[in-house]
Motif scaffolding. Structure first.
Motif, PDB file in Angstrom:
ATOM      1  N   ALA A  40      -3.267  11.047   7.712  1.00 32.63           N
ATOM      2  CA  ALA A  40      -2.330  12.100   8.119  1.00 32.63           C
ATOM      3  C   ALA A  40      -1.274  12.385   7.049  1.00 32.63           C
ATOM      4  O   ALA A  40      -0.146  12.745   7.374  1.00 32.63           O
ATOM      5  CB  ALA A  40      -1.669  11.740   9.456  1.00 32.63           C
ATOM      6  N   ASN A  41      -1.630  12.211   5.779  1.00 36.74           N
ATOM      7  CA  ASN A  41      -0.697  12.431   4.663  1.00 36.74           C
ATOM      8  C   ASN A  41       0.596  11.651   4.810  1.00 36.74           C
ATOM      9  O   ASN A  41       1.619  12.037   4.263  1.00 36.74           O
ATOM     10  CB  ASN A  41      -0.391  13.919   4.498  1.00 36.74           C
ATOM     11  N   ALA A  42       0.571  10.543   5.576  1.00 37.11           N
ATOM     12  CA  ALA A  42       1.802   9.825   5.843  1.00 37.11           C
ATOM     13  C   ALA A  42       1.714   8.329   5.576  1.00 37.11           C
ATOM     14  O   ALA A  42       2.729   7.663   5.442  1.00 37.11           O
ATOM     15  CB  ALA A  42       2.219  10.047   7.292  1.00 37.11           C
ATOM     16  N   LEU A  43       0.504   7.781   5.531  1.00 37.85           N
ATOM     17  CA  LEU A  43       0.312   6.357   5.305  1.00 37.85           C
ATOM     18  C   LEU A  43      -0.875   6.200   4.364  1.00 37.85           C
ATOM     19  O   LEU A  43      -1.943   6.746   4.635  1.00 37.85           O
ATOM     20  CB  LEU A  43       0.032   5.630   6.628  1.00 37.85           C
ATOM     21  N   CYS A  44      -0.686   5.492   3.243  1.00 37.88           N
ATOM     22  CA  CYS A  44      -1.751   5.403   2.246  1.00 37.88           C
ATOM     23  C   CYS A  44      -2.076   3.963   1.890  1.00 37.88           C
ATOM     24  O   CYS A  44      -1.225   3.075   1.959  1.00 37.88           O
ATOM     25  CB  CYS A  44      -1.355   6.151   0.981  1.00 37.88           C
ATOM     26  N   ASN A  45      -3.339   3.772   1.488  1.00 36.58           N
ATOM     27  CA  ASN A  45      -3.890   2.484   1.101  1.00 36.58           C
ATOM     28  C   ASN A  45      -4.595   2.687  -0.231  1.00 36.58           C
ATOM     29  O   ASN A  45      -5.524   3.476  -0.321  1.00 36.58           O
ATOM     30  CB  ASN A  45      -4.873   2.035   2.189  1.00 36.58           C
ATOM     31  N   SER A  46      -4.150   1.984  -1.249  1.00 35.23           N
ATOM     32  CA  SER A  46      -4.801   2.017  -2.559  1.00 35.23           C
ATOM     33  C   SER A  46      -5.335   0.614  -2.814  1.00 35.23           C
ATOM     34  O   SER A  46      -4.568  -0.307  -3.090  1.00 35.23           O
ATOM     35  CB  SER A  46      -3.798   2.417  -3.633  1.00 35.23           C
ATOM     36  N   SER A  47      -6.655   0.431  -2.657  1.00 34.73           N
ATOM     37  CA  SER A  47      -7.282  -0.875  -2.837  1.00 34.73           C
ATOM     38  C   SER A  47      -7.933  -0.939  -4.211  1.00 34.73           C
ATOM     39  O   SER A  47      -8.633  -0.013  -4.609  1.00 34.73           O
ATOM     40  CB  SER A  47      -8.339  -1.117  -1.759  1.00 34.73           C
ATOM     41  N   THR A  48      -7.707  -2.041  -4.916  1.00 33.71           N
ATOM     42  CA  THR A  48      -8.260  -2.245  -6.248  1.00 33.71           C
ATOM     43  C   THR A  48      -9.148  -3.476  -6.223  1.00 33.71           C
ATOM     44  O   THR A  48      -8.815  -4.478  -5.596  1.00 33.71           O
ATOM     45  CB  THR A  48      -7.123  -2.453  -7.268  1.00 33.71           C
ATOM     46  N   GLY A  49     -10.286  -3.374  -6.898  1.00 37.77           N
ATOM     47  CA  GLY A  49     -11.179  -4.521  -6.986  1.00 37.77           C
ATOM     48  C   GLY A  49     -12.450  -4.156  -7.704  1.00 37.77           C
ATOM     49  O   GLY A  49     -12.561  -3.101  -8.313  1.00 37.77           O
ATOM     50  N   GLY A  50     -13.426  -5.027  -7.585  1.00 42.43           N
ATOM     51  CA  GLY A  50     -14.723  -4.802  -8.188  1.00 42.43           C
ATOM     52  C   GLY A  50     -15.802  -5.309  -7.256  1.00 42.43           C
ATOM     53  O   GLY A  50     -15.718  -6.425  -6.748  1.00 42.43           O
ATOM     54  N   GLY A  51     -16.781  -4.468  -6.973  1.00 40.48           N
ATOM     55  CA  GLY A  51     -17.836  -4.854  -6.034  1.00 40.48           C
ATOM     56  C   GLY A  51     -17.233  -5.132  -4.665  1.00 40.48           C
ATOM     57  O   GLY A  51     -16.460  -4.345  -4.148  1.00 40.48           O
ATOM     58  N   THR A  52     -17.543  -6.295  -4.096  1.00 36.41           N
ATOM     59  CA  THR A  52     -17.033  -6.623  -2.765  1.00 36.41           C
ATOM     60  C   THR A  52     -15.730  -7.434  -2.823  1.00 36.41           C
ATOM     61  O   THR A  52     -15.230  -7.874  -1.796  1.00 36.41           O
ATOM     62  CB  THR A  52     -18.083  -7.407  -1.953  1.00 36.41           C
ATOM     63  N   THR A  53     -15.182  -7.616  -4.022  1.00 37.17           N
ATOM     64  CA  THR A  53     -13.925  -8.348  -4.160  1.00 37.17           C
ATOM     65  C   THR A  53     -12.754  -7.372  -4.207  1.00 37.17           C
ATOM     66  O   THR A  53     -12.746  -6.435  -4.993  1.00 37.17           O
ATOM     67  CB  THR A  53     -13.921  -9.224  -5.429  1.00 37.17           C
ATOM     68  N   VAL A  54     -11.783  -7.607  -3.349  1.00 35.66           N
ATOM     69  CA  VAL A  54     -10.548  -6.816  -3.325  1.00 35.66           C
ATOM     70  C   VAL A  54      -9.477  -7.668  -3.997  1.00 35.66           C
ATOM     71  O   VAL A  54      -9.206  -8.792  -3.560  1.00 35.66           O
ATOM     72  CB  VAL A  54     -10.140  -6.454  -1.886  1.00 35.66           C
ATOM     73  N   SER A  55      -8.876  -7.141  -5.061  1.00 37.02           N
ATOM     74  CA  SER A  55      -7.847  -7.910  -5.756  1.00 37.02           C
ATOM     75  C   SER A  55      -6.441  -7.602  -5.232  1.00 37.02           C
ATOM     76  O   SER A  55      -5.653  -8.506  -5.010  1.00 37.02           O
ATOM     77  CB  SER A  55      -7.919  -7.696  -7.266  1.00 37.02           C
TER      78      SER A  55
END
Length: 138
Positions: A40-55
Motif C-alpha cells: 500500500a505504498n506505506a510499508l516496505c521490505n528490502s531483503s538482501t541475500g543470495g539463493g535461499t539465504t537472506v542476509s
C-alpha cells in the motif's frame, strides 16, 4: 553472465515489487540480490541475500507517520521472527544471515503504539510486505 544492473517493478493489488541485482541470470553462490516489496505504498521490505539465504532485511514505513512510536517485526517460516526496538524511527535494518526453504516468504510488519499502551498493526491485519525466497533480482 551479464553484469549490467537489472530492475523490475510489478504492481499487484496495491503491492509494489521491485528487484535489483548486479547479475542477470541464475543465482550463483557469492552473488547478492535485493528484492523490494511495498504494501500500500506505506510499508516496505528490502531483503538482501543470495539463493535461499537472506542476509539482511531493511524495513521502512510511510514517513507521513513520523512521530508515531512502535516497532518493526520480521517473520518467516517455521516460527522465525525478529522484533526491532520500540521507538519513533521510520526504518530498521535486521541482520538475518539464515537460509529458508525455497518458496518461503519473509515478511515485515509495523506495530504502532496506541495512547493506552496497546499496539495496532500498521495498515491493518493484512499490513505485511513480503519478499520471496530465493531472493531474486532479475
Amino acid at each position: 553472465m551479464t553484469t549490467r544492473p537489472a530492475q523490475r517493478n510489478l504492481t499487484l493489488a496495491g503491492i509494489i515489487v521491485a528487484a535489483t541485482s548486479a547479475f542477470v541470470g541464475p543465482a550463483v553462490a557469492g552473488t547478492t540480490d535485493t528484492e523490494v516489496v511495498c504494501y500500500a505504498n506505506a510499508l516496505c521490505n528490502s531483503s538482501t541475500g543470495g539463493g535461499t539465504t537472506v542476509s539482511k532485511v531493511y524495513a521502512w514505513r510511510d514517513r507521513s507517520e513520523t512521530g508515531a512510536t512502535g516497532f518493526f517485526e520480521i517473520f518467516g517460516p517455521n516460527g522465525y521472527k525478529q522484533t526491532g526496538p520500540t521507538d519513533q524511527e521510520v526504518d530498521h535494518t535486521f541482520t538475518v544471515n539464515r537460509s529458508f526453504p525455497n518458496g518461503s516468504l519473509i515478511c515485515v510488519s509495523f506495530w504502532k503504539k496506541n495512547s493506552n499502551g496497546s499496539f495496532t498493526k500498521f495498515k491493518g491485519v493484512n499490513g505485511n510486505a513480503c519478499t520471496s525466497v530465493p531472493i531474486f533480482g532479475a
